[in-house]
Design an enzyme around this catalytic site. Sequence first.
Site, PDB file in Angstrom:
ATOM      1  N   ARG A  20      -5.884   1.024   4.337  1.00  0.00           N
ATOM      2  CA  ARG A  20      -4.749   1.541   3.579  1.00  0.00           C
ATOM      3  C   ARG A  20      -4.445   0.668   2.360  1.00  0.00           C
ATOM      4  NH1 ARG A  20      -3.024  -0.528   8.511  1.00  0.00           N
ATOM      5  NH2 ARG A  20      -1.172  -1.894   8.587  1.00  0.00           N
TER       6      ARG A  20
ATOM      7  N   HIS B  92       0.818  -1.206   0.000  1.00  0.00           N
ATOM      8  CA  HIS B  92       0.000   0.000   0.000  1.00  0.00           C
ATOM      9  C   HIS B  92       0.855   1.260   0.000  1.00  0.00           C
ATOM     10  CE1 HIS B  92       0.985   0.833   4.204  1.00  0.00           C
ATOM     11  NE2 HIS B  92       0.846  -0.464   4.416  1.00  0.00           N
TER      12      HIS B  92
ATOM     13  N   GLU C 138      -1.458  -6.978   7.705  1.00  0.00           N
ATOM     14  CA  GLU C 138      -0.074  -6.791   8.132  1.00  0.00           C
ATOM     15  C   GLU C 138       0.244  -7.678   9.343  1.00  0.00           C
ATOM     16  OE1 GLU C 138       2.886  -6.432   7.814  1.00  0.00           O
ATOM     17  OE2 GLU C 138       3.317  -4.282   7.655  1.00  0.00           O
ATOM     18  N   LYS C 139       1.509  -7.891   9.589  1.00  0.00           N
ATOM     19  CA  LYS C 139       1.949  -8.547  10.819  1.00  0.00           C
ATOM     20  C   LYS C 139       1.416  -7.788  12.026  1.00  0.00           C
ATOM     21  CE  LYS C 139       6.202  -8.304  12.970  1.00  0.00           C
ATOM     22  NZ  LYS C 139       7.683  -8.415  13.037  1.00  0.00           N
TER      23      LYS C 139
ATOM     24  N   HIS D 281       0.562  -5.625   2.532  1.00  0.00           N
ATOM     25  CA  HIS D 281       1.392  -4.886   3.491  1.00  0.00           C
ATOM     26  C   HIS D 281       2.839  -5.381   3.466  1.00  0.00           C
ATOM     27  CE1 HIS D 281      -2.432  -3.388   5.175  1.00  0.00           C
ATOM     28  NE2 HIS D 281      -2.862  -4.577   4.794  1.00  0.00           N
TER      29      HIS D 281
END
Length: 249
Positions: A60, A9, A87-88, A182
Amino acid sequence: MKKIVLLRHGESLWNMENRFTGWTDVDLTAKGEAEAYTAGEQLLADDFHFDKAYTSYLKRAVRTLNCVLDRLDQEWIPVEKSWRLNEKHYGQLQGLNKSETAQKYSEEQVLIWRRSYDIAPAPLGEDDPRNPRFDIRYRDVPAAELPRTESLKDTVKRILPYWNDVIFPSLKHHDQLLVVAHGNSLRGIIKHLKHIPDDEIVKLNLPTGVPYVFEFDDRHLRLEKDYFLGDPEEIRRKMNAVASQGKKA
């Protein structure tokens, strides 16, 4: 030649503020939106025509995808969202400034939290309002599967079933796929595709808003080559900026 494009992103508000973001649902900055549109223009110039797109549950990534498809005039294609592409999860680090955290705990410790393969930050408590079990978008996900923190190893374990069972098999029926996600979720996919060792993945710094193309042979879907779209010097500059985020101010 079959193609999958991976795209991180555009710059988010917490990227700009140099904060650990993880599963926190922050929006794009104006710069991040511009990066997304530029990615779309690069893909348009290279004559990409996607059959399907995949993204996470986080805005995002979703908004980056929307900007890209708008620029390509391909908003009509099917889009599938999955929490597995999130994301993580950074646990208790989420929201903290990376440079300030490096001053407190050292750059080496922050690098371990950000990029080590199997070490996770301290988890969120069960009653912490940031715990994803309280978020309506994950109401259909078993609470035991929702992370309170993750290492990259945990993130890869979360992503790969979706990659192996959903995304990659669809390449048999489609020629071009787009995955907008991500930094760490994409690093997990790249690690898998390129067989990058655990101790080497720490060196991979994915820039925001730069399309990363993977080409596969039509018959066996073997990876033939991979490359970024865009100016090499600009990509290198953005990679270096990502690498320096966890350093002391």
